[in-house]
Each structure stands twice: as C-alpha cells, then as structure tokens.
Design an enzyme around this catalytic site. Sequence first.
Site, PDB file in Angstrom:
ATOM      1  N   LYS A 254     -40.883   6.440 -60.690  1.00 36.95           N
ATOM      2  CA  LYS A 254     -41.316   6.609 -59.304  1.00 36.95           C
ATOM      3  C   LYS A 254     -41.036   5.342 -58.512  1.00 36.95           C
ATOM      4  O   LYS A 254     -41.056   4.234 -59.056  1.00 36.95           O
ATOM      5  CB  LYS A 254     -42.824   6.877 -59.249  1.00 36.95           C
ATOM      6  CG  LYS A 254     -43.262   8.205 -59.824  1.00 36.95           C
ATOM      7  CD  LYS A 254     -44.773   8.339 -59.741  1.00 36.95           C
ATOM      8  CE  LYS A 254     -45.261   9.637 -60.350  1.00 36.95           C
ATOM      9  NZ  LYS A 254     -44.906  10.792 -59.523  1.00 36.95           N
ATOM     10  N   ARG A 329     -46.285  19.798 -65.945  1.00 33.03           N
ATOM     11  CA  ARG A 329     -46.100  21.206 -66.310  1.00 33.03           C
ATOM     12  C   ARG A 329     -45.850  21.369 -67.806  1.00 33.03           C
ATOM     13  O   ARG A 329     -46.128  22.426 -68.377  1.00 33.03           O
ATOM     14  CB  ARG A 329     -44.962  21.803 -65.481  1.00 33.03           C
ATOM     15  CG  ARG A 329     -43.603  21.180 -65.694  1.00 33.03           C
ATOM     16  CD  ARG A 329     -42.646  21.482 -64.549  1.00 33.03           C
ATOM     17  NE  ARG A 329     -43.027  20.758 -63.329  1.00 33.03           N
ATOM     18  CZ  ARG A 329     -42.361  20.832 -62.168  1.00 33.03           C
ATOM     19  NH1 ARG A 329     -41.297  21.593 -62.073  1.00 33.03           N
ATOM     20  NH2 ARG A 329     -42.765  20.152 -61.126  1.00 33.03           N
TER      21      ARG A 329
END
Length: 473
Positions: A254, A329
């Site tokens: 990130k 996920r």
Amino acid sequence: MFPKIKIIASPKDKISSAFLSGISGIKTPDNFPEDDMKYIEKRLENETECSVYRHPLLYFFSRTKEHKKPYYLAEHARTAGHKFYELLKGEKINSLQIMDNSDSNLLLPFLEGLLLSAYSFSKYKKEKDNYIPAEIFVITETITTEQLSELENLVQAVFHARDLVNEPLSFLTATCFSDEIERLGKEAGFTVEVLNRKKIEALRMGGLLAVNKGSIDPPTFNILEWKPENHVNEKPVVLVGKGIVYDTGGLSLKPTPKSMDYMKSDMAGGAAVVSAIYAAAGNKLPVHIIGLIPATDNRPDGNAYVPGDIITMFDGTTVEIRNTDAEGRLLLADALSYAKKYDPMLVVDVATLTGSAEIITGPHALVAMGNHQDYLMKMKNAGEEVFERVVEVPIWDEYAKPLKSSVADLNNLGVREGQTSIAGKFLEHFTSYPWMHLDIAGVAYFHEKDGYKPAGGTGFGTRLLYRFLKLLN
C-alpha cells in the site's frame, strides 16, 4: 467505569438536568427563573437545543424536530445526548438527571448518545482524558431497569470493539487478538476455541495460511459460541469476521502514509463480531450464535505469497493470486467454507473489504449484498433503528466473469470497476446457505470525530448486528 444509572419517580432539586421535549413545546422544572424560561423559549424557536448554566448546575433542553422518517427522531436524540455530554465534560459534572416529555420515548437513544460519547482510548497516554458522570437519574414511566441494563451492556460492547480496533500491532497480534477474545468470552459468558497454526494446517485453510506466510507471527482461527438453553433458532446464526490485525498490502504494498497508517483497523469486522456476541451473551439474547474469526497480519516478508501464486482453499477451490492486497477475501472464504459444518440458518460476514465501498457510501453507511432478500431487509430495518445504515448493491452473475482464471478455478482480484460487488461474488462462491456480506470499509475507522462516533475505531456494526439478532428472536 460506567455511571450508576437509576430510575427515580420524581425530579431531584439542585441537580444538573436534561429536558427532552416534543414538537408542541417544552417543559421546565418547577420554580425555574422566568428570565431563563423566556431565553430558552426564544432559542428553541429556531434551534433544537440550548443550555443554561447556573453555577454549579447545568440545564440542557432538547426539542424534537419533525421528520418524515421516524428513525431520524431517535438519531436526533442520540446527537442531542452527545451535545449534552460535551457540556457535562466541560464542567466535570458528576450527577445529573434526564426527563423525557417528548411523547416519543427518546430517553433511551438520548442516553445512548451520551454514553457512546464517553469513550476514550487513553491506554498509551500519560495524561488520561477520561470523563464520565458518576451517576445518572432518569425520570420515566416507560423504561425499565432491564432496558437500561441492556443499553449499558451494548454500549460496553461497542467500547470493546473500539478498543480492539485502536490497539496497534505492537500489542494486538493475531495471538493477542485471540487472548482478548478469550478474555471477553469469560467476561460475558460465551465459549471460545482457538485453533493454532498446526490445526489450521491440518484443516488446509490455504487462504489464511497464504496470507500469513509473510508474517513473523502465527495465525489463529477463532471459534466463538453463544448457545443459551432457551435459544429460539434450530440452526445457528454464524457471524464471520475478518481478522487482519495489520495490512501492509503484502508485496502489493500500500502507499504511505494515507493508506497504511491506519491499517491496524483491518480487523474491525472481527471486532464487530466479537462485540456483537459479547452483547448478545451479556444480555442473554435467546439466539444460538457461532462466531468465526480467522486472524493474521499481511506483511511483505521474503517468504510472503506473491502475485502469480496459486493456492488451494479449505474447500479445494484453487485461486490465482493477482494482488496480495486482496487478502481479506481469502481468509473469509476459508471461514465461509468452514461454516458449512454448522448447517447454519444464516451466515453473515463482516469485513473492511474494499476501498470502493467507502466510495459508494462515504462514512454514512455500510455496503451489503447477499442471496436472501428477507434477511437483507431485516438488516436494513435494523440499520435504520440504530442509525448504522445499510446500502444494498447487486451481485449479478456478470460480476463473476472478471474472477475467471486461465490457470486456476478463480483469481482473487477481478477488475477495478464494480470491485465491491466483485469481492462479494468471490465470497459467494464459498457459500451454500443463506448468506449476507457486510463491507464496513467506509465506517469502521474515522480520522476525525463525528458526534458520538470518535476518531479512530467507531465500533460500527456492533449495534447493527445486535439489533438484527434481536429481530430474529
């Protein structure tokens, strides 16, 4: 410490007070000075709150304003409770009373807003900034001591969720997260089983293990259960929470500082599940609930999983990794597959899953999707009642197309457009029961305070899930 809250039959003299009034007019205490009364009436012609300070007492007045949607009345009361709290804090007032003359039963939400405003995360500060009144008296004929106790337990649960989200990785590793869950379980009365790395490997939870490969700390898989003898549901409700205690994005790193500096909050879904079960157990809610929280951090170590890897999930599905920052996920998919063993009535997963969810709703609501409209409607209704609102988005079959892979059953990313629904479609693959997905990415953590919601962890989802579970009762 929470204040002592007590119902009394008649108002006390010489005590700071809040007066909740209806649309038609306001009611003041007996022998209230005429000049003050005129001032209050004038202010409330165009405003909904005003206060009068007569040392050492504070008088606060809140007038209900009309709204087409009734649930806004309760939220207005919560906001007024927050404003009253700020005044009380400024004067460090320890004793107060609240009178409700609104004809709308707004005392509970007013008190809720006041109590939620009293949160402070001062664990790491030399100078603590903690204030909460010592005692609160309420004058009411419609509220019971049981309702007050229920509210106190629920607010305490929200505080636990906020604490968990605010804890840094230097304290809250996956194993420490499990320790905290066990502590809360003992406190509230629900059971906790923690699966360690060996058990997770034996179960072949490939999603959780892949994300954990870059971490120096082991993963955990937490199983929580609240099963009262008088539970009304034959099959359990399973709550699944994302437990990424810190997310660097892995090798798909990130950017900093705007994306990574608050990624300790990436376990807010797990915190919401823990705290909702805490509230349910503390208030003896007659609903059988299972909680599943896979936990790890996501770091770019030399052994970390990489884009291009192919992993095998708990249910045998193979997944091509396109982006290591789409890690949540993967954990949730293993937990959703594991949930099948309980033959559940319903499974609800909660996660800070996609940045695009925040783009859809801003800081005002979570994004929901699922395969059962009746349960989705109940969740929306619960969201309005507690003002943790729900926006439903579709998971049409078209959203599955970007998840196809030429080398595996699925890929973990899809495309940028429609990413929130695509992520939900990925999760749906691992379900075979009534299911709902709640993406709380935009509401789990605030950079600035917003009324009774503090900067930092908001605890969003705790009150929503608890109210939803009550609607199932």
